[in-house]
Design an enzyme around this catalytic site. Structure first.
Site, PDB file in Angstrom:
ATOM      1  N   THR A   1      32.241   9.434 -10.852  1.00  0.00           N
ATOM      2  CA  THR A   1      32.065  10.903 -10.112  1.00  0.00           C
ATOM      3  C   THR A   1      33.068  10.594  -8.942  1.00  0.00           C
ATOM      4  O   THR A   1      33.831   9.722  -8.429  1.00  0.00           O
ATOM      5  CB  THR A   1      30.795  10.675  -9.593  1.00  0.00           C
ATOM      6  OG1 THR A   1      30.822  12.024  -8.823  1.00  0.00           O
ATOM      7  CG2 THR A   1      30.586   9.776  -8.591  1.00  0.00           C
TER       8      THR A   1
ATOM      9  N   HIS B   1      28.399   5.022  -8.419  1.00  0.00           N
ATOM     10  CA  HIS B   1      28.077   4.324  -7.212  1.00  0.00           C
ATOM     11  C   HIS B   1      29.027   3.196  -6.831  1.00  0.00           C
ATOM     12  O   HIS B   1      28.995   2.661  -5.812  1.00  0.00           O
ATOM     13  CB  HIS B   1      26.900   3.896  -6.917  1.00  0.00           C
ATOM     14  CG  HIS B   1      25.707   5.094  -6.856  1.00  0.00           C
ATOM     15  ND1 HIS B   1      25.671   5.789  -5.564  1.00  0.00           N
ATOM     16  CD2 HIS B   1      25.031   5.762  -7.728  1.00  0.00           C
ATOM     17  CE1 HIS B   1      24.672   6.663  -5.641  1.00  0.00           C
ATOM     18  NE2 HIS B   1      24.431   6.858  -6.900  1.00  0.00           N
TER      19      HIS B   1
ATOM     20  N   THR C   1      31.633  25.549 -19.139  1.00  0.00           N
ATOM     21  CA  THR C   1      31.589  25.658 -17.799  1.00  0.00           C
ATOM     22  C   THR C   1      32.735  25.740 -17.314  1.00  0.00           C
ATOM     23  O   THR C   1      34.030  25.382 -17.442  1.00  0.00           O
ATOM     24  CB  THR C   1      31.202  24.142 -17.364  1.00  0.00           C
ATOM     25  OG1 THR C   1      30.003  23.977 -17.724  1.00  0.00           O
ATOM     26  CG2 THR C   1      30.954  24.105 -15.731  1.00  0.00           C
ATOM     27  N   THR C   2      32.944  26.687 -15.988  1.00  0.00           N
ATOM     28  CA  THR C   2      34.192  27.114 -15.382  1.00  0.00           C
ATOM     29  C   THR C   2      34.860  25.570 -14.920  1.00  0.00           C
ATOM     30  O   THR C   2      34.059  24.755 -14.195  1.00  0.00           O
ATOM     31  CB  THR C   2      33.785  28.072 -14.080  1.00  0.00           C
ATOM     32  OG1 THR C   2      33.428  29.270 -14.630  1.00  0.00           O
ATOM     33  CG2 THR C   2      35.136  28.214 -13.172  1.00  0.00           C
TER      34      THR C   2
ATOM     35  N   LYS D   1      31.369  10.560  -4.602  1.00  0.00           N
ATOM     36  CA  LYS D   1      30.859   9.579  -3.854  1.00  0.00           C
ATOM     37  C   LYS D   1      31.863   8.929  -3.061  1.00  0.00           C
ATOM     38  O   LYS D   1      32.414   9.289  -2.167  1.00  0.00           O
ATOM     39  CB  LYS D   1      29.809   8.784  -4.500  1.00  0.00           C
ATOM     40  CG  LYS D   1      28.710   9.368  -5.086  1.00  0.00           C
ATOM     41  CD  LYS D   1      27.654   8.763  -5.995  1.00  0.00           C
ATOM     42  CE  LYS D   1      26.393   9.325  -6.172  1.00  0.00           C
ATOM     43  NZ  LYS D   1      26.561  10.520  -6.980  1.00  0.00           N
TER      44      LYS D   1
ATOM     45  N   THR E   1      12.243  10.906  -8.049  1.00  0.00           N
ATOM     46  CA  THR E   1      13.537   9.897  -7.838  1.00  0.00           C
ATOM     47  C   THR E   1      13.070   8.549  -8.084  1.00  0.00           C
ATOM     48  O   THR E   1      13.840   7.878  -8.610  1.00  0.00           O
ATOM     49  CB  THR E   1      14.276  10.233  -6.724  1.00  0.00           C
ATOM     50  OG1 THR E   1      14.503  11.704  -6.453  1.00  0.00           O
ATOM     51  CG2 THR E   1      15.671   9.683  -6.535  1.00  0.00           C
TER      52      THR E   1
END
Length: 407
Positions: A247, A219, A279-280, A250, A365
């Site tokens: 990431t 974040h 994983t592709t 975001k 959450t």
């Protein structure tokens, strides 16, 4: 006796509904050049324009001209898909260049791109723990589900310290043999509270007790620091952190996750993580968009300045209105409602009467009884957007007895 499987699973869904936790996904179509506006397509087939107030595209990079141009070029050059896993045929020049870009962003020897931030945390932590005999994890109690998943998969011992409580963390570290391998796992910005970790103090403890540090900056990347490296970048602490995870979904407005660290650690995760190996790979169009966003935000501070201005205005107006938000240091503004059913009612009214889209945040959450709106004033919101949002919330709180009791 035969089992009615459909009845069983419907009962599970009904239980969620009875608690007010059932989530209905809004059918939204973002409008390039007009974000945070979007077209909301109703179940009855009609549609209307709404303003999004819970989006993680904090800087509006998902519609930035440089990002769109890079995506178009990659699509025209290399097509839609990656063609396989990284180990078989999915290592394109786009992912190589992106890994070099994030390694440079964090001043680390190497980077590794994965399909999402969740997968990056789960794959990296699970692998790092498995490869360290008798490893002990020290985890903030509010760490993200992906981090918990990774530590659990490692099958190593985990100690949980109270949120951002360095004294409690030290007491737990002290209880373990100084020579035992240890990894302290924490986030920089906690998205459901909007607060920021004491990174320096945690790094000091890591040095004192011979522990590695693993910092989730999902974040924060793009938004903080002179080049968007995150909170550790802003505070001059990136060299104190062993592994930084981030990431592209975001602040960078694209998709995918990554870790940066020294070359040996990155190579170990690349070589042992099932989440990575099987994983592709991400498609070139996504990788090119992500790299364009990362590189742009290394040199542009315009977007970061705009977010700071909007968040400052938003918090000031919420405070003046007496609304119950959690006043953390970050750009994320959690507005506490409490009851899950009431929280859902608030978001429905905002959508139906004010054309404002916010998704309610509830258990699992956040803890039961702490349902909230997780509000984000992005770089793309206008002053008028902020004023309209606060005025709408103020009217809602004034006219609802259950909300008035929360304020």
């Amino acid at each position: 006796m035969s089992i009615d499987y459909n009845k069983h699973y419907q009962g599970c869904v009904d239980a969620v509904k009875s608690e007010g936790r059932y989530r209905i996904f809004a059918n939204l179509e973002r409008k390039v050049g007009d974000f945070p506006r979007a077209i909301y397509r109703k179940p009855d087939g009609s549609s209307k324009e709404v303003t999004i107030w819970c989006n993680n595209d904090y800087l509006g990079m998902g519609q930035h001209p440089k990002v769109l141009a890079a995506a178009r070029e990659a699509l025209e050059n290399s097509g839609a898909g990656a063609g396989g896993t990284r180990n078989i045929s999915g290592t394109t020049r786009y992912v190589v260049e992106l890994e070099q870009s994030v390694a440079d962003l964090h001043n680390k020897e190497a980077g590794l791109v994965m399909s999402s931030g969740y997968v990056a945390n789960e794959g990296a932590l699970g692998t790092l723990g498995k490869l360290l005999p008798d490893c002990a994890f020290f985890s903030d109690e509010l760490n993200h589900a992906s981090m918990i998943h990774g530590m659990r998969d490692s099958k190593q011992q985990k100690f949980i310290y109270r949120h951002n409580d360095v004294e409690h963390l030290e007491s737990l570290l002290r209880s373990v043999d100084i020579d035992r391998p240890k990894i302290i796992v924490f986030e920089s910005v906690y998205s459901m509270e909007g607060d920021i970790a004491p990174i320096k103090e945690i790094a000091d403890l890591a040095d004192k007790y011979n522990a590695m540090t693993y910092l989730d900056e999902v974040h924060a990347v793009g938004l903080y620091g002179s080049r968007g490296g995150g909170i550790a970048d802003e505070r001059g602490l990136m060299d104190r952190i062993d592994v930084i995870e981030g990431t592209f979904g975001k602040g960078y407005g694209a998709m995918g996750g990554f870790i940066t660290a020294n070359a040996a650690l990155i190579d170990a995760v690349r070589s042992y993580s099932s989440s990575f190996i099987f994983t592709t790979a991400l498609p070139p169009v996504v990788l090119a968009a992500a790299r364009a966003a990362v590189e742009h935000l290394k040199v542009s501070s315009v977007e970061r300045a705009r977010v700071r201005e909007n968040v400052k205005l938003f918090k000031s107006m919420l405070s003046d209105a007496g609304l119950p938000f959690m006043a953390g240091e970050s750009h994320i503004v959690p507005l506490v409602v409490g009851d899950a059913l009431c929280c859902k009612e608030v978001t429905d009214i905002l959508m139906n009467d004010y054309n404002i889209y916010v998704q309610p945040i509830n258990y699992p959450t956040v803890p039961r009884g702490t349902a909230r709106l997780r509000l984000t004033a992005t770089a793309a919101h206008s002053t008028e957007d902020v004023e309209f949002m606060v005025n709408s919330l103020q009217k809602l709180w004034a006219g609802h007895s259950a909300l008035s009791a929360v304020a």
